[in-house]
Design an enzyme around this catalytic site. Structure first.
Site, PDB file in Angstrom:
ATOM      1  N   GLU A  61       0.825  -1.207   0.000  1.00  0.00           N
ATOM      2  CA  GLU A  61       0.000   0.000   0.000  1.00  0.00           C
ATOM      3  C   GLU A  61       0.865   1.265   0.000  1.00  0.00           C
ATOM      4  O   GLU A  61       0.554   2.245  -0.690  1.00  0.00           O
ATOM      5  CB  GLU A  61      -0.926   0.000   1.221  1.00  0.00           C
ATOM      6  N   ALA A 174      16.568 -43.409  -7.574  1.00  0.00           N
ATOM      7  CA  ALA A 174      18.024 -43.561  -7.667  1.00  0.00           C
ATOM      8  C   ALA A 174      18.347 -45.029  -7.873  1.00  0.00           C
ATOM      9  O   ALA A 174      17.529 -45.914  -7.581  1.00  0.00           O
ATOM     10  CB  ALA A 174      18.706 -43.053  -6.405  1.00  0.00           C
ATOM     11  N   MET A 175      19.540 -45.272  -8.370  1.00  0.00           N
ATOM     12  CA  MET A 175      19.992 -46.649  -8.479  1.00  0.00           C
ATOM     13  C   MET A 175      20.307 -47.195  -7.087  1.00  0.00           C
ATOM     14  O   MET A 175      20.408 -46.434  -6.114  1.00  0.00           O
ATOM     15  CB  MET A 175      21.230 -46.728  -9.371  1.00  0.00           C
ATOM     16  N   SER A 180      21.946 -40.882  -8.804  1.00  0.00           N
ATOM     17  CA  SER A 180      20.657 -40.319  -9.191  1.00  0.00           C
ATOM     18  C   SER A 180      20.767 -39.131 -10.140  1.00  0.00           C
ATOM     19  O   SER A 180      19.759 -38.553 -10.510  1.00  0.00           O
ATOM     20  CB  SER A 180      19.887 -39.870  -7.936  1.00  0.00           C
ATOM     21  N   THR A 208      21.080 -38.241   2.179  1.00  0.00           N
ATOM     22  CA  THR A 208      21.103 -37.477   0.929  1.00  0.00           C
ATOM     23  C   THR A 208      22.343 -36.593   0.872  1.00  0.00           C
ATOM     24  O   THR A 208      22.993 -36.465  -0.180  1.00  0.00           O
ATOM     25  CB  THR A 208      19.833 -36.608   0.815  1.00  0.00           C
ATOM     26  N   LEU A 216      21.578 -27.486  -2.468  1.00  0.00           N
ATOM     27  CA  LEU A 216      20.192 -27.177  -2.117  1.00  0.00           C
ATOM     28  C   LEU A 216      19.970 -25.671  -1.980  1.00  0.00           C
ATOM     29  O   LEU A 216      19.297 -25.198  -1.058  1.00  0.00           O
ATOM     30  CB  LEU A 216      19.768 -27.897  -0.826  1.00  0.00           C
ATOM     31  N   GLU A 285      13.167 -32.161   0.287  1.00  0.00           N
ATOM     32  CA  GLU A 285      13.941 -32.652  -0.854  1.00  0.00           C
ATOM     33  C   GLU A 285      14.919 -33.673  -0.289  1.00  0.00           C
ATOM     34  O   GLU A 285      16.021 -33.333   0.148  1.00  0.00           O
ATOM     35  CB  GLU A 285      14.661 -31.486  -1.527  1.00  0.00           C
ATOM     36  N   SER A 293       8.471 -40.929   5.730  1.00  0.00           N
ATOM     37  CA  SER A 293       8.063 -40.470   7.061  1.00  0.00           C
ATOM     38  C   SER A 293       7.087 -39.304   6.962  1.00  0.00           C
ATOM     39  O   SER A 293       6.088 -39.254   7.686  1.00  0.00           O
ATOM     40  CB  SER A 293       9.290 -40.053   7.876  1.00  0.00           C
TER      41      SER A 293
END
Length: 352
Positions: A61, A174-175, A180, A208, A216, A285, A293
């Site tokens: 505003e 992923a393998m 991945s 990860t 990330l 991620e 979970s």
């Protein structure tokens, strides 16, 4: 008292749409404040427009009022279209409702009320008590989409959680070895940057970090603004086994914006992100156990799946590692959008 729910005409809808477009310009830069847009109209002409500045700066505003004044427009007797109820309290900036009243604006059209306990209808009341004609509810659903996290946090003290998964056609991420990079294409990975840019925090797992050593962070130059104007999200690493610390040699561990969570109470973590850090939008991620979970505990609001046209086979890692014993326990979602990203498919689901 004014009727807050009067029917709106096509002119009102047009100007509120423009206000929403203004708010969209702020979605990556304003957190923890909501992204708000404002349009000032007088004699069927737009005389001012604005959106929320980064935290500590002007609200929408005030920016619209300044825009009008800088262009030598008289704002008295104008109409303001605002995507969220103007604030009524002193924070880092003075109350916007007070500024509207002092400017002599005669009518305010608001998309949605602000559930923040510091506002929560007080902005509307302040305007009405000063004789301003106020109506609300115009394009409220569209406006709410811009601030899902802020509005949820103000209402129930929990953040809006987006869970992102990149998967093959057979639901693998992923393998077996953990390899991945990359299942999805450039276009899908670029789109992920938008979700990161919306997020005050990204939650990941220690596995990860160990497997992928990711950054990330937000690094795209295709978000419509300079990436340096976007606050980098905090990283929350779930590390029950205490395998990581700020002394560990991984990129995330060297990031001063990283916090390490050593218990498995995900609901408490989400609550803490709101109360301790004013983080209202969270992205997950992570690997299949963390993903599982969050899904099993019904902690996600939005599931974003990037599906690549490939098959990785039975030994590859699954997208979500959790167990249910009966079909009645299945986790169901509602598909709300789908689009192609290069050769990949982006699917967005919400809880059913």
């Amino acid at each position: 008292m004014n009727d807050l729910y009067l029917n709106h005409n096509s002119t009102d809808i047009y100007y509120m749409t423009l206000a929403i477009n203004q708010a969209k310009k702020a979605i990556y830069t304003t957190r923890p404040n909501p992204a708000v847009g404002c349009i000032l109209v007088k004699d069927n002409m737009i005389i001012g427009e604005g959106f929320t500045s980064p935290v500590g700066g002007n609200h929408a505003e005030i920016n619209a009022l300044n825009h009008a004044k800088n262009n030598h427009h008289q704002v008295n007797d104008s109409t303001a279209y605002v995507t969220l109820e103007p604030c009524s309290h002193y924070g880092k900036t003075p109350p916007c409702s007070k500024a509207i009243i002092e400017a002599g604006i005669k009518r305010v059209v608001i998309a949605g009320l602000d559930p923040n306990p510091k506002v929560a209808g007080r902005g509307v009341k302040m305007l009405q008590d000063a004789g301003v004609n106020v109506t609300t509810g115009l394009l409220s659903d569209q406006a709410e989409q811009l601030n899902k996290g802020f509005l949820k946090a103000m209402r129930i003290g929990m953040p809006y959680v987006r869970l992102k998964i990149a998967t093959s056609l057979d639901g693998k991420t992923a393998m077996a070895s953990g390899e991945s990079k990359w299942i999805t294409g450039v276009e899908a990975r670029e789109d992920v940057q938008k979700i990161r840019a919306l997020s005050g925090a990204i939650i990941t797992g220690s596995q990860t970090v160990i497997d992928d050593n990711p950054n990330l962070n937000v690094r795209s130059n295709q978000l419509g603004i300079d990436v340096n104007e976007i606050p980098q999200p905090k990283i929350a690493v779930l590390d029950r086994r205490n395998r990581l610390s700020d002394k560990t040699d991984y990129k995330i561990c060297k990031n001063e914006n990283t916090i390490f969570c050593h218990d498995d109470d995900l609901k408490q973590l989400l609550s803490d992100l709101v109360t301790q850090y004013q983080i209202y939008d969270v992205m997950v991620e992570a690997g299949s156990k963390v993903v599982g979970s969050f899904i099993k505990q019904d902690l996600i609001d939005e599931l974003v799946v990037y599906q690549a046209p490939c098959l990785l086979g039975a030994d590859a890692r699954t997208m979500a590692d959790f167990k249910i014993n009966h079909l009645s326990g299945q986790k169901r979602f509602k598909l709300v959008s789908h689009e192609t990203m290069g050769n990949d498919l982006k699917l967005v689901f919400t809880k059913q």
